[in-house]
Scaffold this active site. Sequence first.
Site, PDB file in Angstrom:
ATOM      1  N   TYR A 161       0.812  -1.218   0.000  1.00 51.17           N
ATOM      2  CA  TYR A 161       0.000   0.000   0.000  1.00 51.17           C
ATOM      3  C   TYR A 161       0.852   1.278   0.000  1.00 51.17           C
ATOM      4  O   TYR A 161       0.346   2.363  -0.238  1.00 51.17           O
ATOM      5  CB  TYR A 161      -0.865   0.006   1.255  1.00 51.17           C
ATOM      6  CG  TYR A 161      -2.358   0.038   0.998  1.00 51.17           C
ATOM      7  CD1 TYR A 161      -3.052  -1.119   0.671  1.00 51.17           C
ATOM      8  CD2 TYR A 161      -3.064   1.223   1.105  1.00 51.17           C
ATOM      9  CE1 TYR A 161      -4.418  -1.079   0.449  1.00 51.17           C
ATOM     10  CE2 TYR A 161      -4.421   1.266   0.887  1.00 51.17           C
ATOM     11  CZ  TYR A 161      -5.097   0.111   0.560  1.00 51.17           C
ATOM     12  OH  TYR A 161      -6.449   0.164   0.349  1.00 51.17           O
ATOM     13  N   LYS A 231       0.203 -13.766   5.207  1.00 53.39           N
ATOM     14  CA  LYS A 231       0.458 -14.782   4.175  1.00 53.39           C
ATOM     15  C   LYS A 231       1.956 -15.090   4.221  1.00 53.39           C
ATOM     16  O   LYS A 231       2.694 -14.992   3.227  1.00 53.39           O
ATOM     17  CB  LYS A 231       0.014 -14.234   2.808  1.00 53.39           C
ATOM     18  CG  LYS A 231       0.032 -15.230   1.683  1.00 53.39           C
ATOM     19  CD  LYS A 231      -1.116 -16.211   1.705  1.00 53.39           C
ATOM     20  CE  LYS A 231      -0.908 -17.263   0.634  1.00 53.39           C
ATOM     21  NZ  LYS A 231      -1.907 -18.345   0.659  1.00 53.39           N
ATOM     22  N   ASP A 284      -5.629 -16.678   3.464  1.00 53.16           N
ATOM     23  CA  ASP A 284      -6.665 -17.330   2.651  1.00 53.16           C
ATOM     24  C   ASP A 284      -7.558 -18.218   3.527  1.00 53.16           C
ATOM     25  O   ASP A 284      -8.788 -18.169   3.450  1.00 53.16           O
ATOM     26  CB  ASP A 284      -6.064 -18.103   1.464  1.00 53.16           C
ATOM     27  CG  ASP A 284      -4.858 -18.961   1.837  1.00 53.16           C
ATOM     28  OD1 ASP A 284      -4.439 -18.939   3.015  1.00 53.16           O
ATOM     29  OD2 ASP A 284      -4.331 -19.645   0.941  1.00 53.16           O
ATOM     30  N   ASP A 308      -7.370  -4.391   4.344  1.00 51.82           N
ATOM     31  CA  ASP A 308      -8.305  -3.770   3.402  1.00 51.82           C
ATOM     32  C   ASP A 308      -9.324  -4.810   2.943  1.00 51.82           C
ATOM     33  O   ASP A 308     -10.542  -4.598   3.021  1.00 51.82           O
ATOM     34  CB  ASP A 308      -7.485  -3.229   2.217  1.00 51.82           C
ATOM     35  CG  ASP A 308      -8.298  -2.359   1.281  1.00 51.82           C
ATOM     36  OD1 ASP A 308      -9.453  -2.049   1.609  1.00 51.82           O
ATOM     37  OD2 ASP A 308      -7.770  -2.005   0.212  1.00 51.82           O
TER      38      ASP A 308
HETATM   39  O1  LIG Z   1      -7.561   4.916  -0.923  1.00 53.63           O
HETATM   40  C1  LIG Z   1      -8.410   4.339  -1.598  1.00 53.63           C
HETATM   41  O2  LIG Z   1      -8.923   4.842  -2.595  1.00 53.63           O
HETATM   42  C2  LIG Z   1      -8.905   2.995  -1.179  1.00 53.63           C
HETATM   43  C3  LIG Z   1      -8.646   2.729   0.262  1.00 53.63           C
HETATM   44  C4  LIG Z   1      -9.396   1.593   0.798  1.00 53.63           C
HETATM   45  O3  LIG Z   1      -9.992   0.789   0.134  1.00 53.63           O
HETATM   46  C5  LIG Z   1      -9.405   1.438   2.234  1.00 53.63           C
HETATM   47  O4  LIG Z   1      -8.661   2.097   2.940  1.00 53.63           O
HETATM   48  O5  LIG Z   1     -10.165   0.588   2.728  1.00 53.63           O
HETATM   49 MG   LIG Z   2     -10.958  -0.722   1.294  1.00 48.33          MG
END
Ligand SMILES: O=C(O)CCC(=O)C(=O)O
Ligand SMILES: [Mg+2]
Length: 417
Positions: A161, A231, A284, A308
């Site tokens: 991320y 994972k 998973d 996420d």
């Molecule tokens: O930053 C984004 O556009 C997506 C972020 C996201 O899906 C989240 O933080 O849950």
């Molecule tokens: Mg999200």
Amino acid sequence: MYQHIQIPQQGQKITANPDKSLNVPDQPIIPFIEGDGVGQDITPVMLKVVDAAVEKAYGGARKIQWMEIFAGEKATRVYGPDVWLPQETLDVVRDYLVSIKGPLTTPVGGGIRSLNVALRQELDLYVCLRPIQYFKGVPSPLKEPEKTNMVVFRENSEDIYAGIEFEAGSEKAMRLIQVLRDDFGIQKIRFPETSGLGIKPVSREGTERLVRKAIQYAIDNDKPNVTIVHKGNIMKFTEGSFRDWAYNLAMAEFGAELIDGGPWCKFKNPNTGRYIIIKDSIADAFLQQILLRPMEYSVIATLNLNGDYISDALAAQVGGIGIAPGANLSDTVAMFEATHGTAPKYAGKDYVNPGSEILSAEMMLRHMGWKEAADLIIRSLEKSIASKKVTYDFARLMDGAQQVSCSRFGQIMIDNM
Ligand SMILES: O=C(O)CCC(=O)C(=O)O
Ligand SMILES: [Mg+2]
Ligand SMILES: NC(=O)C1=CN([C@@H]2O[C@H](COP(=O)(O)OP(=O)(O)OC[C@H]3O[C@@H](n4cnc5c(N)ncnc54)[C@H](OP(=O)(O)O)[C@@H]3O)[C@@H](O)[C@H]2O)C=CC1
């Protein structure tokens, strides 16, 4: 003092004590970002519902002074075409300590990088806290949705991320592939000429501060277990190390002892004397476990991308992301936001469920110590759902429901306080 931010005439800043506890005045100034897409629909409803709850709970003795700050598409309208995240927005969020935001759009592929991620990184909001709680009457695909009751601690500052990526065919990607081949002997990039590359930084410090918060939460809230989700069988030195660092921290800082030779371990909650088990699950398998045996999981500590996925999946089990709140936290700064995004097809239609952002505000009120107003929001939400006057997402799955608009649902909540 600011270029485009109007400081309310009344109200004071929330401040922090050296021990990080908050001083919350009776009229705190709280910055908010409306958000893109459905932000224009849900944020005004959230503001009204919160104001009504505070008024009802404290009879005028307390009041939030809202201060609009800008990010995303609205920032480009206010500050100029290329200003997506003004510096003064970051300054205000850092300075006022407690804020709330609507969702912000991130284009897929090219275009700007995520402003949501930028806010988290710039302010080092390293915990993404997403509680998953079932409200009676909410339609769910599960037979027993009330068995899903978890709190996700998602690492919010590292992992894939972080956005360190190199586009396929670019000079940087080609150079990096060359270094990997020549200096590290990597032969297994299957199609080097057309591979994009992403870097996944995961650190011991980043892992430890997140896991420390998750375990402390389990202690403070008398939770029976903390599950490290990773994972690590495949990504050994990122997700695997996350697991190992997490277990080591539980032993070194919380006195956990191995169960049957490990790796699971346990320690007694100093407040209750009950054992807290620290365990792990590969991501998973975890995704099937939460559907089949949700009661075995209470606090989840996981990496950014896993968190996420997991937070949306868990939200679905208790009714969907229309009712999924969250917070981004550092040790002092807290920025609350829904789990869902901008749902662009519904933008401006007064259609979607404002529940996620309202519940994010409920978390915010609790964080400020305004428990009575937070409790009112929960009770009125329960009552409103029980009345079966709900937004489309619930109405389409509920027998005998009356579908109402986003703003109407907010008004129903206010009437039910
Ligand atoms: O930053 C984004 O556009 C997506 C972020 C996201 O899906 C989240 O933080 O849950
Ligand atoms: Mg999200
Ligand atoms: N923190 C943030 O600001 C976030 C931003 N985003 C961004 O949002 C944009 C859109 O992302 P997308 O993948 O479509 O995900 P979204 O979360 O915006 O929407 C996906 C689906 O979830 C349902 N949904 C979302 N919000 C609500 C709500 N309030 N009430 C009821 N249902 C809701 C809708 O389902 P249905 O179609 O079934 O009605 C919607 O189509 C992207 O640019 C993404 O990057 C995404 C996540 C978080």
